[in-house]
Design a protein around this motif. Sequence first.
Motif, PDB file in Angstrom:
ATOM      1  N   SER A   1       0.832  -1.194   0.000  1.00 41.36           N
ATOM      2  CA  SER A   1       0.000   0.000   0.000  1.00 41.36           C
ATOM      3  C   SER A   1       0.872   1.251   0.000  1.00 41.36           C
ATOM      4  N   HIS A   2       2.059   1.151   0.650  1.00 43.30           N
ATOM      5  CA  HIS A   2       2.962   2.305   0.628  1.00 43.30           C
ATOM      6  C   HIS A   2       3.528   2.550  -0.755  1.00 43.30           C
TER       7      HIS A   2
ATOM      8  N   GLN B   1       2.173   1.660  -3.518  1.00 44.79           N
ATOM      9  CA  GLN B   1       1.062   2.148  -4.335  1.00 44.79           C
ATOM     10  C   GLN B   1       0.897   3.658  -4.137  1.00 44.79           C
ATOM     11  N   LYS B   2       1.051   4.121  -2.878  1.00 42.17           N
ATOM     12  CA  LYS B   2       0.904   5.547  -2.576  1.00 42.17           C
ATOM     13  C   LYS B   2       1.961   6.350  -3.321  1.00 42.17           C
ATOM     14  N   ILE B   3       3.181   5.797  -3.398  1.00 44.76           N
ATOM     15  CA  ILE B   3       4.259   6.525  -4.067  1.00 44.76           C
ATOM     16  C   ILE B   3       4.024   6.578  -5.572  1.00 44.76           C
TER      17      ILE B   3
ATOM     18  N   TYR C   1       1.168   5.947  -7.348  1.00 49.35           N
ATOM     19  CA  TYR C   1      -0.150   6.291  -7.884  1.00 49.35           C
ATOM     20  C   TYR C   1      -0.209   7.656  -8.579  1.00 49.35           C
TER      21      TYR C   1
END
Lengths: 195, 227, 199
Positions: B24-25, B27-29, B31
Amino acid sequence: MNYWNEFTKGIWKKNPILIIGIGMCPTLAVSTSVSNALWMTLAATFVLVCSNILVSLARGITPSHIRIPVFIIIIAAFVTIVELVLKAYQEAVYDALGIFIPLIVVNCIILGRAEEYASKNNVVASTLDGLGMGLGFGFTLTVLAFFREILGANKLFGYTLIPGMEPSSAMILAPGAFFTLAIMLGMMNWINSRK
Amino acid sequence: MFNSIIKPSLVLLLVAFAASFSLSHIQKITYPNIIKMEKEKQDLALKLVLPGYRITGSKKAKVEGKEFEYWTAEKEEGGTAGYAFMVAGNGYSGPVESIVGIDDRGTILGMSILKQSETPGLGARCVEVSSKETLFDKLLEKTARNEIYMPWFQKQFSGLNSGEKIRILKKGEWNEGLMESLRKENAVLAITGATVTSVTVTESIKNGHELLKKALASGAEKKEAGK
Amino acid sequence: MEIKVLFTILLTTILINNYVLSQILGLCPFLGVSKKLDSAIGMGLAVIFVMTLASFITFIIYKYVLIPFNIEYLRTITFILVIAALVQLVEMMIEKFSPALYNALGIFLPLITTNCAVLGVAVLNINSGFVTADLGILKSVVQGFGGGVGFTLALLLMAGIRERLELAPIHKNLIGLPITFITAGLMALAFLGFSGMKI
């Protein structure tokens, strides 16, 4: 333990594709052009080395009867990382490799090395083993792609070789993949039998 | 009990949790960049299919129960209207998505294939750039390659009438010289060995034109009602 | 009308886009289990079963769990876990209810997890845009079933040929995998003929 040996065995003596005979699907499907082959090598080697390191680190802790699901989660996590990074920074590559990026998860080489090698050896040896196997996989893939791209698309690295010549499109499709690999395997047998 | 059921479940849960947490981290970077790339690709495509036009609005309409995305545009000098729309058709191995720009009489100004997963060497040649440059020229640095070439298959659509059926001809390899005669017949040259892809693209353009007409008509009605 | 679409999907996945011979998916079991006709039949049936079920379950999970929570990027990891669990479940069920079938299929079941055709069909169902299509669930199940049938067809053809190849005089460097690949290549050439088919 001879670390140099651990590294080089994957490239020729225990080449995952030519000798052990695993990981055929991505090898045949992605070898349509040399650049695809090189990107695939990079992606698969990254996943292979990282999963080997983690599996090797966790080799004492994981209960043995659930080791396979644990390995699969580790591998799938790294594959997702590759997927996200390629999508964000190399979209053309992401589009070209398509479905074969998520399918790295089921590449038998990666699960095979985790089960057979990394879960039994230390971190340094597992890293080198992963690198060597990745290079062996990439070497076969690139050689295949080199011939298929020249014969099937009349191109090399995306540039036309002989202007105006109609390439044989069967070479870029599935039959060409099977034939080229058959010839490579035959050559390999021939070289090994002369020794 | 503990050793056979709870412990393995806990270990699996922990591993799965750690994996999703780190993902999820990442993905945050990544996205924002994924969104940015998609936006850039779309803007570039719009510029390519509506040369000399200024985009005035983007709309999403529901036509026949399906979402239809289109843009309105205006010619920079003169002010005649132009439209761009997204179409998708089912190709040989998955959907082929393209964006098409037309003027108010239905003449195609440009089209660009955004997404395709056709067979490399056959259907995938719909995005192939036709260039006479060979690897040897590149190695000898005979030619500099710094402009973006439009893929030959997509270039042939410019100037055709999207309202009528676009025919598909088989005349071998494409070259500049064929453009004129093809335009007269409202036809494009098929990709050798991948007629399915060519048919998909031409049919999806014709469907898109009809959807656009309906979307514009219903939009106009709504405006009337609003007044 | 929808029946026609479903039939098209079925025929396309079995013949035109045959997963083994034109998409090059699922080669490991294709090469590993095609030595004998009997075991090929067992493997084929198991793959049809798992692929159909996997298409159904992964589709539901994607549409009703991953999309609502906006976590589509966990697709790969979820799908492979679902498939692994499914294979395990199917294995236990068959063992419990039909020991005869289990004896026939038993050894092939664990192999199916790493059959890339299974994960392949799950990902392809999503990529083909079935999620937003009408009757998407039916379409993906049909695609999964067709994929399994296509795989079985290729596997059976190959097993039949390989049983005869055993007796053929082959150059010693080509015995084993090389001649199998040449056979597969010729079969793929034959299947290319379907690509011109209009449906």
